[in-house]
Design an enzyme around this catalytic site. Sequence first.
Site, PDB file in Angstrom:
ATOM      1  NE  ARG A 162      17.989  -3.309  18.998  1.00  0.00           N
ATOM      2  CZ  ARG A 162      17.655  -3.641  20.243  1.00  0.00           C
ATOM      3  NH1 ARG A 162      16.469  -4.171  20.484  1.00  0.00           N
ATOM      4  NH2 ARG A 162      18.476  -3.443  21.230  1.00  0.00           N
ATOM      5  CD  GLU A 212       3.255  -0.830   7.509  1.00  0.00           C
ATOM      6  OE1 GLU A 212       3.466  -0.818   8.740  1.00  0.00           O
ATOM      7  OE2 GLU A 212       3.283   0.212   6.847  1.00  0.00           O
ATOM      8  CD  GLU A 213       2.470   3.577   5.329  1.00  0.00           C
ATOM      9  OE1 GLU A 213       2.440   4.092   6.454  1.00  0.00           O
ATOM     10  OE2 GLU A 213       3.520   3.457   4.674  1.00  0.00           O
ATOM     11  CG  HIS A 234       5.325   8.264   5.844  1.00  0.00           C
ATOM     12  ND1 HIS A 234       4.424   8.000   6.858  1.00  0.00           N
ATOM     13  CD2 HIS A 234       5.686   7.052   5.364  1.00  0.00           C
ATOM     14  CE1 HIS A 234       4.256   6.688   6.976  1.00  0.00           C
ATOM     15  NE2 HIS A 234       5.024   6.095   6.084  1.00  0.00           N
ATOM     16  CG  ASP A 268      -0.265  -0.125   2.539  1.00  0.00           C
ATOM     17  OD1 ASP A 268       0.742  -0.860   2.623  1.00  0.00           O
ATOM     18  OD2 ASP A 268      -0.704   0.524   3.509  1.00  0.00           O
TER      19      ASP A 268
HETATM   20 ZN   LIG Z   1       5.080   4.094   5.973  1.00  0.00          ZN
HETATM   21 ZN   LIG Z   2       6.566   1.387   5.099  1.00  0.00          ZN
END
Ligand SMILES: [Zn+2]
Ligand SMILES: [Zn+2]
Length: 386
Positions: A172, A132-133, A358, A75
Amino acid sequence: MTLVPEPVLQAAVGWRRALHRIPGLAFDVGDTADFVAERLADLGVATYRGIGGVGVVGVLERGAGLRIALRADMDALPIDEVGRGDYGSRHPGVMHACGHDGHTAMLLGAAAALVGDPTFGGRVVFIFQPAEEPGLGARAMIEDGLFERFAVDEVYGLHNAPGLPVGAFQTRTGPIEASEHNLEIVVTGIGGHAARAHVTDDTLLASCQIVTALQSIVSRRIDPAEPAVISITEFVTDGVRNALPGRCVLRGETRSYSTSVQHTLEAELTRMVKQVGAAFGVTASFEISQSFSPTINAGPQTARACAAAGRVAGMTIEANCEPTMTSDDFGAMLEVVPGNYAYLGNGRRGEAGGEPLHCARYDFNDAALPFGVGYFVELARGAARV
Ligand SMILES: [Zn+2]
Ligand SMILES: [Zn+2]
């Protein structure tokens, strides 16, 4: 050392740019899902669609070893793109400002490289997730039976990182990204004329006190060795200049790495909102809901991720990077299956790929594709040898 075949890399660049032209928001990524499914089918990879809405899964099964899942997100963001060339977004107000076009192209590239390698004998599940956002897509696919239908031993995710040089790999063991919870506080009382404040409850003044007071929670109720953030990001009143509001709505979020810290944050927020509200004679309600799980890397899989990155020509590895308080909904997958989440350099600040995520000027750096494809390929080869 992995060198991804040149035709695969050229194809991946073309796919990345094609995907950049057709960005979609959250679950509205039908065009992208079509594109992914068509490429997987062209490669002869078994393809499954409509998982968690528009999620796509490809399965390549050629031999034994660990069954691993590699995940990409599809997305984009509601941002107006600035300064892109011939592959600029064709959807006004929507752009790939987080590089998920690059993630998707890298994973398709890995599928192409593995399909084209007659020596590869392993089992790989390619996951292409929507949304995902907003932090909804991973959970939607999981709740739709993702890991029951496609049982895997391990899952891996990779996110591009502006500011890191191309070819840099960072990860990590343990927490690498934080959880995110969204909160809303509603303060109600008697509003009234601005000149007669003494006969109102002045919910605005009470709300200001709440905002100030709850900033003491992290500094005085949370162990300073444990990361935590509370941010109030919206303050909405009735919007009348000469009247004190009868209702204020505050919205914001918390970030943390552990369930116990989150429980403390929530208990303290609940108590403080109610009691500060009571001290000012208003009613204050508090609600909070989780949008992102923390992203917690498992030790053995992190070691395998670093080993795979180490087999990619020219990659530099930082195996114990600093964690961040940003969030990725890949964390929801790591709650179900052990795995690793890592960063891949997208370019130094001031250079190609160095614009922040972004940002309207951000662009995924195609020079990072060989490293991302090579890394996924090496993960699959390493798992096949286990
Ligand atoms: Zn993002
Ligand atoms: Zn992202």
